[in-house]
Design a protein around this motif. Structure first.
Motif, short mmCIF file in Angstrom:
data_model
loop_
_atom_site.label_atom_id
_atom_site.label_comp_id
_atom_site.label_asym_id
_atom_site.label_seq_id
_atom_site.Cartn_x
_atom_site.Cartn_y
_atom_site.Cartn_z
N LEU A 1 0.86 -1.18 0.00
CA LEU A 1 0.00 0.00 0.00
C LEU A 1 0.89 1.23 0.00
CD1 LEU A 1 -2.79 1.41 0.29
CD2 LEU A 1 -2.45 1.31 2.77
N LEU A 2 0.87 1.98 -1.09
CA LEU A 2 1.57 3.26 -1.20
C LEU A 2 0.53 4.36 -1.07
CD1 LEU A 2 3.72 2.21 -4.26
CD2 LEU A 2 4.64 2.67 -2.00
N SER A 3 0.82 5.34 -0.23
CA SER A 3 -0.17 6.37 0.04
C SER A 3 0.53 7.72 0.16
CB SER A 3 -0.92 6.04 1.34
OG SER A 3 -1.98 6.93 1.56
N TYR A 4 -0.11 8.76 -0.35
CA TYR A 4 0.51 10.09 -0.26
C TYR A 4 -0.57 11.17 -0.33
CZ TYR A 4 0.08 9.94 -5.40
OH TYR A 4 -0.39 9.84 -6.70
N ARG A 5 -0.21 12.33 0.21
CA ARG A 5 -1.11 13.48 0.20
C ARG A 5 -0.92 14.27 -1.08
NH1 ARG A 5 -2.06 18.70 1.15
NH2 ARG A 5 -3.88 19.23 2.41
N THR A 6 -2.00 14.89 -1.55
CA THR A 6 -1.93 15.73 -2.73
C THR A 6 -2.85 16.94 -2.55
OG1 THR A 6 -2.31 15.82 -5.13
CG2 THR A 6 -3.76 14.38 -3.86
N ASP A 7 -2.46 18.05 -3.14
CA ASP A 7 -3.31 19.25 -3.11
C ASP A 7 -4.24 19.31 -4.32
OD1 ASP A 7 -2.30 20.31 -0.72
OD2 ASP A 7 -0.55 21.13 -1.76
N ASP A 8 -4.00 18.43 -5.31
CA ASP A 8 -4.80 18.44 -6.53
C ASP A 8 -5.11 17.00 -6.91
OD1 ASP A 8 -6.00 18.77 -8.99
OD2 ASP A 8 -4.48 20.15 -9.78
N VAL A 9 -6.23 16.49 -6.40
CA VAL A 9 -6.59 15.09 -6.64
C VAL A 9 -6.75 14.82 -8.13
CG1 VAL A 9 -8.39 13.36 -6.30
CG2 VAL A 9 -7.63 14.78 -4.38
N ASP A 10 -7.43 15.70 -8.85
CA ASP A 10 -7.69 15.45 -10.27
C ASP A 10 -6.40 15.33 -11.07
OD1 ASP A 10 -10.45 15.50 -9.88
OD2 ASP A 10 -10.56 17.67 -10.15
N ALA A 11 -5.38 16.10 -10.70
CA ALA A 11 -4.12 16.05 -11.44
C ALA A 11 -3.44 14.69 -11.32
CB ALA A 11 -3.18 17.14 -10.93
N GLU A 12 -3.75 13.95 -10.26
CA GLU A 12 -3.11 12.64 -10.08
C GLU A 12 -3.56 11.62 -11.11
OE1 GLU A 12 -0.61 12.18 -7.93
OE2 GLU A 12 -0.89 14.33 -7.59
N PHE A 13 -4.63 11.92 -11.83
CA PHE A 13 -5.11 10.99 -12.85
C PHE A 13 -4.77 11.47 -14.26
CE2 PHE A 13 -7.81 10.62 -9.10
CZ PHE A 13 -7.70 9.26 -8.85
N GLU B 1 3.86 6.81 -12.84
CA GLU B 1 4.46 8.14 -12.94
C GLU B 1 4.07 9.02 -11.77
OE1 GLU B 1 4.89 9.58 -17.42
OE2 GLU B 1 2.91 8.70 -17.08
N ARG B 2 2.77 8.99 -11.41
CA ARG B 2 2.30 9.84 -10.33
C ARG B 2 2.88 9.42 -8.98
NH1 ARG B 2 1.84 14.17 -12.23
NH2 ARG B 2 0.97 14.79 -10.20
N VAL B 3 2.95 8.11 -8.74
CA VAL B 3 3.49 7.64 -7.47
C VAL B 3 4.97 7.97 -7.37
CG1 VAL B 3 3.97 5.60 -6.07
CG2 VAL B 3 1.75 5.84 -7.19
N ARG B 4 5.73 7.75 -8.43
CA ARG B 4 7.16 8.08 -8.40
C ARG B 4 7.36 9.57 -8.15
NH1 ARG B 4 10.76 4.20 -9.70
NH2 ARG B 4 10.00 2.31 -10.74
N ALA B 5 6.54 10.39 -8.77
CA ALA B 5 6.67 11.83 -8.55
C ALA B 5 6.36 12.18 -7.09
CB ALA B 5 5.73 12.58 -9.49
N ALA B 6 5.37 11.52 -6.51
CA ALA B 6 5.00 11.81 -5.13
C ALA B 6 6.09 11.43 -4.15
CB ALA B 6 3.71 11.08 -4.77
N PHE B 7 6.84 10.38 -4.46
CA PHE B 7 7.91 9.94 -3.57
C PHE B 7 9.26 10.59 -3.89
CE2 PHE B 7 4.77 6.91 -2.34
CZ PHE B 7 5.13 6.52 -1.06
N GLY B 8 9.26 11.54 -4.83
CA GLY B 8 10.46 12.32 -5.07
C GLY B 8 11.41 11.64 -6.04
N HIS B 9 12.37 12.42 -6.48
CA HIS B 9 13.31 11.95 -7.49
C HIS B 9 14.67 11.56 -6.90
CE1 HIS B 9 10.50 13.14 -10.62
NE2 HIS B 9 10.37 14.32 -10.03
#
Length: 409
Positions: A230-242, A248-256
């Protein structure tokens, strides 16, 4: 709407959704003498799926439905839960199985399979079928059902419609209104899937947890199959995550930056996961779960979220109680639904509150919450915070009593 003069026996009920709640509802309705018809939008029944927990309320209801013997607690008997960081440090941690209530750990498909196996052979199940129109009166419900594979549709009459079709329920949209009226976003995204094998360097019996501000990774071990993630993260823009692929979105959330071995393997596995849940974390809040002869059940009605851990249990217990109330008031569908909701709502609201509170357990928001968690973990082994631990355990006992009350309602 005055709904009376129903014998309850031989009546037709449409159950929309072949998930845990829908299967449980069909089983209980048949026990109560109804003739359920199940429609499912997918072309076939699902299997496998992400991890779930089954608590006391769910186990009690599963026993009454005749499916508990088909379920197995997949929690490893040995092993522990460890918190790690990206550079490889590891310490004893608080895992999901450390929560009060002694949950049984399994896959979503385990419960669906056990329930499906108990469905009568003559029960009408239609795949690739969705409701497109619902119109009801005091005596019944006319539902237009579309067969998406054949490209045909027909209108049929039912005495009851049960919407058990998930967070973005078609039944709710048709009978109660648009999704935006009821969905409440928590501004988190989850990605859940099963690994093909153990993570290197981690015992198959051990749980592994990576916690960082506003993001986390949980690896849940099973006794007899590969672990789930289970990978979980906070976002300020839910729609952008799709707007891009889940990977791609998960990797971006966990940083580069460097991921470390364990997180890196999990992210690589996400790229090719066969059965992936990638979705926003949302609850459903409604003033009423029933309208006339249409009733919502499970995530369609309340969605307590993965963070609450009570989704499967509440769905099964709610289905069991629904059949009980219909059986108790065979001549009054409206009264049965009203009493069902009156009995169940306090517990669901309790679980929804837990879902928002336990988000901090799964995804600490800041370093203060991370530090508090470390203190809690040390308190498992030292007397310094024993009073805090006892208070949490007492809180857990209260929750377990509430589950027992659902089973007896």
């Amino acid at each position: 709407m005055d709904i009376t003069n129903d014998s309850g026996h031989g009546r037709r009920a449409l159950v929309v959704g072949l998930g845990i709640s829908g299967i449980a509802a069909a089983l209980r309705l048949r026990q109560a003498g109804w003739d359920p018809v199940i429609v499912e939008k997918a072309a076939s029944r699902r299997s496998g799926g992400y991890f779930i927990a089954l608590f006391g309320a769910g186990r009690s209801a599963a026993r009454r439905l005749g499916i508990l013997d088909g379920l197995t607690d997949r929690t490893p008997r040995d092993g522990a839960n460890f918190t790690i960081d990206r550079v490889g440090n590891r310490r004893l941690g608080l895992g999901y199985t450390d929560l009060p209530g002694k949950p049984w750990m399994m896959l979503r498909g385990d419960i669906e399979q056990a329930g499906f196996d108990q469905l009568p052979a003559d029960l009408d199940i239609r795949y690739s079928t969705v409701p497109t129109h619902i119109r009801q009166d005091a005596d019944g419900v006319d539902v237009t059902l579309a067969d998406t594979a054949a490209g045909t549709s027909a209108t049929e009459r039912f005495d009851l419609v049960v919407g058990a079709d998930g967070l973005r329920s078609t039944v709710r949209q048709l009978a109660f209104g648009p999704h935006e009226n009821y969905l409440r976003r928590l501004n988190y995204i989850v990605a859940a899937f099963q690994l093909n094998g153990p993570v290197s360097g981690v015992s198959p019996d051990d749980g592994t947890i990576l916690l960082e501000p506003d993001r986390s990774m949980w690896i849940f071990p099973f006794a007899d199959r590969p672990p789930s993630v289970l990978l979980s993260y906070r976002t300020d823009d839910v729609d952008a995550e799709f707007s891009a692929s889940p990977a791609e979105r998960v990797r971006a959330a966990f940083g580069h930056g460097p991921t470390g071995r364990t997180l890196g393997e999990a992210l690589d596995a996400l790229e090719t996961a066969d059965d992936l849940l990638f979705d926003s974390v949302e609850q459903v809040h409604m003033d009423r779960w029933h309208r006339g002869r249409v009733v919502l059940l499970g995530d369609a009605a309340w969605c307590v979220t993965l963070y609450a851990g009570m989704g499967a249990s509440a769905g099964i217990a709610g289905a069991d109680l629904l059949g009980t109330m219909l059986d108790r008031h065979p001549g009054h569908v409206g009264r049965a639904l009203a009493e069902w909701e009156h009995a169940l709502r306090p517990y669901v609201e309790h679980y929804q509150h837990n879902g928002t509170q336990q988000r901090r357990f799964f995804v600490p928001a800041n370093r203060f919450q991370l530090a508090f968690r470390r203190v809690m973990t040390r308190g498992m082994r030292t007397p310094a915070t024993s009073r805090v631990i006892r208070r949490l355990q007492a809180r857990g006992k209260t929750a377990r009593f509430k589950e027992m009350d659902i089973a007896r309602a």
